[in-house]
Design an enzyme around this catalytic site. Structure first.
Site, PDB file in Angstrom:
ATOM      1  N   HIS A 122      -5.742  -6.239   5.452  1.00 50.52           N
ATOM      2  CA  HIS A 122      -6.598  -4.938   4.578  1.00 50.52           C
ATOM      3  C   HIS A 122      -7.715  -6.453   4.129  1.00 50.52           C
ATOM      4  O   HIS A 122      -6.962  -7.569   3.743  1.00 50.52           O
ATOM      5  CB  HIS A 122      -4.903  -5.117   3.856  1.00 50.52           C
ATOM      6  CG  HIS A 122      -5.261  -4.256   2.929  1.00 50.52           C
ATOM      7  ND1 HIS A 122      -6.052  -4.791   1.457  1.00 50.52           N
ATOM      8  CD2 HIS A 122      -4.635  -2.491   2.261  1.00 50.52           C
ATOM      9  CE1 HIS A 122      -5.833  -3.452   0.543  1.00 50.52           C
ATOM     10  NE2 HIS A 122      -5.130  -2.527   1.424  1.00 50.52           N
ATOM     11  N   GLU A 124      -7.402  -6.836   0.443  1.00 46.36           N
ATOM     12  CA  GLU A 124      -6.708  -7.498  -0.423  1.00 46.36           C
ATOM     13  C   GLU A 124      -6.168  -8.439  -0.209  1.00 46.36           C
ATOM     14  O   GLU A 124      -6.642  -9.265  -0.697  1.00 46.36           O
ATOM     15  CB  GLU A 124      -5.979  -6.511  -1.306  1.00 46.36           C
ATOM     16  CG  GLU A 124      -4.829  -7.787  -2.103  1.00 46.36           C
ATOM     17  CD  GLU A 124      -3.969  -6.681  -2.674  1.00 46.36           C
ATOM     18  OE1 GLU A 124      -3.974  -5.262  -2.901  1.00 46.36           O
ATOM     19  OE2 GLU A 124      -2.700  -7.047  -3.498  1.00 46.36           O
ATOM     20  N   ASN A 217      -1.996   3.278   0.620  1.00 50.39           N
ATOM     21  CA  ASN A 217      -0.624   3.214  -0.091  1.00 50.39           C
ATOM     22  C   ASN A 217      -0.983   5.899  -0.344  1.00 50.39           C
ATOM     23  O   ASN A 217       0.280   5.871  -0.188  1.00 50.39           O
ATOM     24  CB  ASN A 217      -0.933   3.704  -1.957  1.00 50.39           C
ATOM     25  CG  ASN A 217      -2.330   3.929  -2.666  1.00 50.39           C
ATOM     26  OD1 ASN A 217      -1.447   5.255  -2.464  1.00 50.39           O
ATOM     27  ND2 ASN A 217      -3.264   3.753  -2.569  1.00 50.39           N
TER      28      ASN A 217
END
Ligand code: SF4
Length: 291
Positions: A122, A124, A217
């Site tokens: 990911h 992030e 998400n």
């Protein structure tokens, strides 16, 4: 009957990033985002129509304004961009992500190994790791935590969108073998959306989860709902199929943190149309039977 989950759609960080991008595009011509500003193809397209272009490689532009997305970018890349005098940077990194980056940066000067609980691939997490001066180890799940071998004590930080369950189980596991310091950097927006979706899913015949197929998400919301009721993950109203609604009286809607309200509204409108068409057909069939 259609019910929308109490917490659904755009979170604080995404609203802020979109607003920054739109305000910038109103004042300047050459406005870019480094990668899609959020994980929602339709919203990215809408912004593109307003002149906000998505860049794959920052080297492909000589001048203009680059907006950094909510997940943040690796520190080295940030520093490189800062050096370019002809490029202005607008940092739309979500303040919650920034807080996690700041914690990792501070920990990088201490002796502990830094454990990042999150998905290795990911963006992030890649950005968080870059703040750790080579001291970060990414642990994705309990199995990886059980196999972890490091010397000394640990500091544990989380990717903002992790589930509290995964984070807590990893903390519990590592606590048995190491001296640990825990920094819970999970963002409440994700947690709230998951709880709200699950609560609604328990009470309806079917859940429609709206959001980008590339949004982690949203995919997680669909997984949670599918453990409670029949669930479909769609991106837009065009993905809805009439057949889904034949035996469902109550329908729940939820949407990921990167799904704009205008898409939720379109989906709701389309479901209302489908259901009212279905009722009309049923009424006609019944009146034919009577004749
Ligand atoms: S989910 Fe949380 S951390 Fe991520 S952008 Fe939204 S508010 Fe920020």
């Amino acid at each position: 009957m259609i019910k929308i989950a109490d917490k659904s759609g755009f979170c604080f960080g995404v609203k802020r990033a979109i607003s920054l991008a739109e305000k910038t595009a109103n004042l300047h011509k050459k406005v870019y985002t480094l990668g899609p500003v959020i994980h929602n193809p339709q919203e990215v397209e809408r912004l593109n129509d307003k002149g906000i272009k998505t860049l794959k490689d920052p080297k492909s532009v000589k001048d203009g304004i680059i907006i950094l997305r909510t997940h943040g970018i690796p520190l080295q890349l940030h520093n490189e961009l800062e050096k370019k005098k002809s490029i202005e940077i607008i940092d739309a990194t979500c303040p919650f992500v920034k807080r996690a980056q700041d914690i990792v940066k501070e920990l990088s000067g201490k002796d502990d190994a830094i454990i990042i609980v999150g998905e290795k691939v990911h963006p992030e997490v890649a950005a968080l790791v870059s703040y750790g001066s080579g001291k970060c180890i990414v642990v994705e799940n309990i199995k990886k935590a059980q196999k972890l071998k490091v010397k000394g004590s640990l500091s544990i930080v989380s990717q903002t969108t992790q589930t509290p369950e995964n984070f807590d189980s990893i903390v519990k596991c590592l606590k048995k073998r190491y001296k640990i310091k825990v920094f819970n950097t999970i963002c409440k927006a994700t947690f709230d959306r998951q709880k709200s979706a699950e609560k609604l899913a328990k009470t309806v015949d079917m859940m429609i989860v709206i959001g980008g197929k590339n949004s982690g998400n949203t995919t997680r919301l669909a997984q949670i709902c599918s453990t409670r009721t029949k669930t479909y993950h769609i991106e837009t109203a065009d993905d809805l199929k009439k057949a889904w609604f034949k035996s469902s009286n109550s329908i729940g809607l939820t949407a990921g943190a990167s799904t704009p309200y205008w898409i939720i509204k379109q989906v709701r409108g389309r479901i209302e149309e489908i259901c009212s068409d279905g009722k009309k057909i049923l009424k006609k069939a019944k009146s034919k039977e009577k004749k």
